[in-house]
Design a protein around this motif. Sequence first.
Motif, mmCIF file in Angstrom:
data_model
loop_
_atom_site.group_PDB
_atom_site.id
_atom_site.type_symbol
_atom_site.label_atom_id
_atom_site.label_comp_id
_atom_site.label_asym_id
_atom_site.label_seq_id
_atom_site.Cartn_x
_atom_site.Cartn_y
_atom_site.Cartn_z
ATOM 1 N N GLY A 235 38.491 46.868 40.553
ATOM 2 C CA GLY A 235 37.703 46.430 39.414
ATOM 3 C C GLY A 235 36.268 46.145 39.783
ATOM 4 N N ASP A 236 35.573 45.493 38.831
ATOM 5 C CA ASP A 236 34.150 45.206 39.005
ATOM 6 C C ASP A 236 33.885 43.723 39.238
ATOM 7 O OD1 ASP A 236 34.818 44.284 36.538
ATOM 8 O OD2 ASP A 236 33.293 45.429 35.434
ATOM 9 N N GLU A 237 34.907 42.976 39.644
ATOM 10 C CA GLU A 237 34.756 41.560 39.947
ATOM 11 C C GLU A 237 35.438 41.252 41.274
ATOM 12 O OE1 GLU A 237 36.311 39.303 36.707
ATOM 13 O OE2 GLU A 237 34.514 39.553 35.469
ATOM 14 N N VAL A 238 34.891 40.241 41.974
ATOM 15 C CA VAL A 238 35.482 39.749 43.215
ATOM 16 C C VAL A 238 35.758 38.267 43.038
ATOM 17 C CG1 VAL A 238 35.156 39.366 45.682
ATOM 18 C CG2 VAL A 238 34.274 41.443 44.629
ATOM 19 N N ILE B 177 27.246 40.288 47.963
ATOM 20 C CA ILE B 177 28.367 41.042 47.405
ATOM 21 C C ILE B 177 27.958 41.710 46.095
ATOM 22 C CG2 ILE B 177 30.658 40.807 46.355
ATOM 23 C CD1 ILE B 177 31.215 38.589 48.422
ATOM 24 N N ARG B 178 27.250 40.964 45.248
ATOM 25 C CA ARG B 178 26.808 41.541 43.978
ATOM 26 C C ARG B 178 25.912 42.760 44.191
ATOM 27 N NH1 ARG B 178 22.075 38.599 40.930
ATOM 28 N NH2 ARG B 178 21.085 39.645 42.711
ATOM 29 N N ASP B 179 24.948 42.641 45.108
ATOM 30 C CA ASP B 179 23.967 43.710 45.290
ATOM 31 C C ASP B 179 24.503 44.857 46.155
ATOM 32 O OD1 ASP B 179 22.218 42.172 43.809
ATOM 33 O OD2 ASP B 179 21.313 41.219 45.573
ATOM 34 N N GLU C 48 22.928 36.263 33.246
ATOM 35 C CA GLU C 48 23.900 37.341 33.128
ATOM 36 C C GLU C 48 24.206 37.982 34.478
ATOM 37 O OE1 GLU C 48 25.557 38.099 30.407
ATOM 38 O OE2 GLU C 48 24.556 36.392 29.457
ATOM 39 N N ARG C 49 23.225 37.997 35.383
ATOM 40 C CA ARG C 49 23.404 38.623 36.695
ATOM 41 C C ARG C 49 23.827 37.614 37.761
ATOM 42 N NH1 ARG C 49 19.891 40.935 39.585
ATOM 43 N NH2 ARG C 49 21.260 42.666 40.178
ATOM 44 N N ARG C 50 23.828 36.359 37.400
ATOM 45 C CA ARG C 50 24.103 35.313 38.383
ATOM 46 C C ARG C 50 25.594 35.246 38.691
ATOM 47 N NH1 ARG C 50 22.123 30.161 35.952
ATOM 48 N NH2 ARG C 50 20.124 31.268 36.077
ATOM 49 N N PRO C 51 25.981 35.195 39.975
ATOM 50 C CA PRO C 51 27.398 35.010 40.315
ATOM 51 C C PRO C 51 27.958 33.738 39.669
ATOM 52 C CG PRO C 51 26.148 35.664 42.256
ATOM 53 C CD PRO C 51 25.145 35.399 41.179
ATOM 54 N N ARG D 67 43.479 28.228 35.858
ATOM 55 C CA ARG D 67 44.324 29.156 35.121
ATOM 56 C C ARG D 67 44.105 30.593 35.599
ATOM 57 N NH1 ARG D 67 46.038 24.883 34.323
ATOM 58 N NH2 ARG D 67 46.623 23.915 32.336
ATOM 59 N N LEU D 68 43.887 30.722 36.898
ATOM 60 C CA LEU D 68 43.673 32.034 37.490
ATOM 61 C C LEU D 68 44.993 32.796 37.515
ATOM 62 C CD1 LEU D 68 41.334 33.630 38.825
ATOM 63 C CD2 LEU D 68 42.156 32.778 41.012
ATOM 64 N N ASP D 69 44.989 34.014 37.020
ATOM 65 C CA ASP D 69 46.187 34.845 36.963
ATOM 66 C C ASP D 69 46.741 35.053 38.380
ATOM 67 O OD1 ASP D 69 48.163 36.721 36.632
ATOM 68 O OD2 ASP D 69 46.973 38.016 35.313
ATOM 69 N N PRO D 70 47.998 34.715 38.619
ATOM 70 C CA PRO D 70 48.571 34.902 39.960
ATOM 71 C C PRO D 70 48.490 36.343 40.452
ATOM 72 C CG PRO D 70 50.007 33.536 38.614
ATOM 73 C CD PRO D 70 48.956 34.081 37.685
ATOM 74 N N ALA D 71 48.371 37.300 39.540
ATOM 75 C CA ALA D 71 48.291 38.705 39.950
ATOM 76 C C ALA D 71 46.888 39.102 40.386
ATOM 77 C CB ALA D 71 48.742 39.605 38.805
ATOM 78 N N THR D 72 45.898 38.237 40.118
ATOM 79 C CA THR D 72 44.516 38.558 40.482
ATOM 80 C C THR D 72 44.348 38.466 41.989
ATOM 81 O OG1 THR D 72 43.702 37.682 38.387
ATOM 82 C CG2 THR D 72 42.092 37.939 40.169
ATOM 83 N N PRO D 73 43.878 39.537 42.637
ATOM 84 C CA PRO D 73 43.672 39.465 44.093
ATOM 85 C C PRO D 73 42.488 38.543 44.417
ATOM 86 C CG PRO D 73 42.851 41.563 43.237
ATOM 87 C CD PRO D 73 43.553 40.873 42.099
ATOM 88 N N VAL D 74 42.678 37.713 45.416
ATOM 89 C CA VAL D 74 41.613 36.772 45.799
ATOM 90 C C VAL D 74 41.361 36.884 47.298
ATOM 91 C CG1 VAL D 74 42.176 35.149 43.946
ATOM 92 C CG2 VAL D 74 43.194 34.847 46.224
#
Length: 636
Positions: A493-496, A578-580, A628-631, A523-530
């Motif tokens: 995906g497009d998020e870390v 990471i963003r850039d 909008e661009r800020r982590p 409430r972070l989804d347990p399936a979300t990789p971290v």
Amino acid sequence: MATRTRDSVRSWLLEGLQHEDVMPAGPHVVEAPHRRHAWWRVMCLTGLDYFSTLGYQPGIAVLAVGLLSPVATLFLVALTLFGALPVYRRVAVESPYGQGSVAMLERLAPRWWGKLFVLVLLGFAATDFVITMTLSAADAAAHILQNPFVPRVLQGHQLAVTLGLLALLGAVFLMGFSEAIGLAVVLVGVYLSLNVVVVTAAVLHVADRPVLVVGWKQALLSSHGGPASMVLLSLLVMPKLALGLSGFETGVAVMPLIKGDLPGRIRGAKRLLTTVALVMSVFLIASSFVTSVLVPLREFREGGRANGRALAYLAHAYLGNGFGTLYDVSTIAILWFAGASAMAGLLNLVPRYLPRYGMAPDWTRAVRPLVLVFTAVAFAITVIFQASVTAQGGAYATGVLVLILSAAVAVTFSAHRRRRRAAAAYAAIALVLIYTLVANVIERPDGVKIASFFIAAIVVTSLISRATRSTELRVTRVVLDPLAKRFLREVPGDEVHLVANEPQRRDRAEYEEKLREQWRNHRLDPATPVLFVEAAVPDASEFLTELRVRGEERYGHRILRLESSSIPNALAALLLYIRDRFLKLPHIYFHWTEENPVAAMLRYLVFGVGDVPAMTREILREAEPDPERRPRVHVG
């Protein structure tokens, strides 16, 4: 109109100020000079400070010890050739980038204590350089006023003339002052040539009248008895003659200007230091002897024609007012330019250390505001001492002795660490310098008072600056190892999503509990990789750091490990990287601290930890103005 004028003045004052997101880290990252020169030309730049002391050193020596001046000067020369010279030849080897002995001591005393120790040394260095400006200007004013061709209207206005010379010095730097080694070569060459003529004429006059030497010997024996008492008194008064040791720290500070590769510059610096010490030693002994024999003692006292200008007195007396005026002009020029050398030293010294510590306001990277500050301080000191050369001698000697002693201590520890036999010799030199410094401070505490003012001003300003700059992004570069890069590339995906963890046992239970905590709080989804992020602070006193990130896998969990002087800064820099670099929007998850906010802020300033979530978010807010661009920072 008024606003436009203020903006113009501000732009003029801050001209040359570089607004950079990051600055290079490390004590040896110093901008190289555009041009380098032969060692003997650079020696003339150093000589502006060292050789100019001939203008007042003989007179100060006579005031300190009377007719015993030549004997006491011999001991000073011995300390120069067998003490200061070998110490600074070693400094040239171990600190060849222009930072001198301060950089050596900085390496010996790391962390906050080391930073504070360097700030104290900078206070004494500032004392040395500022008093160089004020004392040199005062002596130049004495040469002006004692010249027979100067209008009578200036007589009795030593203070006003000195302040005028300092104002002229400041104006030159405000207009723009570039490296002027060519001018230094001319000034030093002319000045030393004229001194050769004056000293030779004086020696020939003494040789034609042996009765003068006989009279001097008789007066010396009647006043001081036998050789043993003379030697003892000479040793006791040697601290008063410490002005003759000035210039060595400047000699290693100008090393980057010497032509050649690093070994060549070191050899050139050694030649520079040795040559300047030998030349000055000869002049000190000869000038001390002829002035003691030929100049009446009353002329050395305040108001006398030889006060602060003993060799100029001889030039007028034995070579005529025409040659004496030429000598005065040469002396005034080199004394005034010695002040320029000291100002240039200050302008290089402050930006070299304080910004790297985060302990200088942003405007200190511009030349003109610093020139105004240093000129104002020089004005104040001149008024306090009423432009007296003699009165400022103690303060000047204190600054010089502290710098030389710091060099001797640094070299001693370095030699001891390398198990070299020279360590004992360097330690003996340090003991002699300690005695000299302590004796000088006891008898003339003005130097410590002025240095204390500079130290207090530097420390207070530095700590306030460090606090106000605490939310700057202070990471110079982010470097990821191959495993860390693979972890981030493989995130779908497009998020870390990053979970901040303060490592303790680092076992399976710790990481599983941390994940459950994030699921409950956010409430972070347990399936979300971290990815876990673990940061440590090896040295919180550093301001600018290079962030190195290592990947690690434990119990099936992927971890990014990093070290920095500040955890919030490190995390903010990593998120922006990471963003850039990976074009993914980072999310980082924290839990609220139970610590008092004030205590947390203090812990952040001193230890680089504290209220990490809030500080991370604030650093990101300043570094990235677009929300909008800020982590994203999540706290629960």
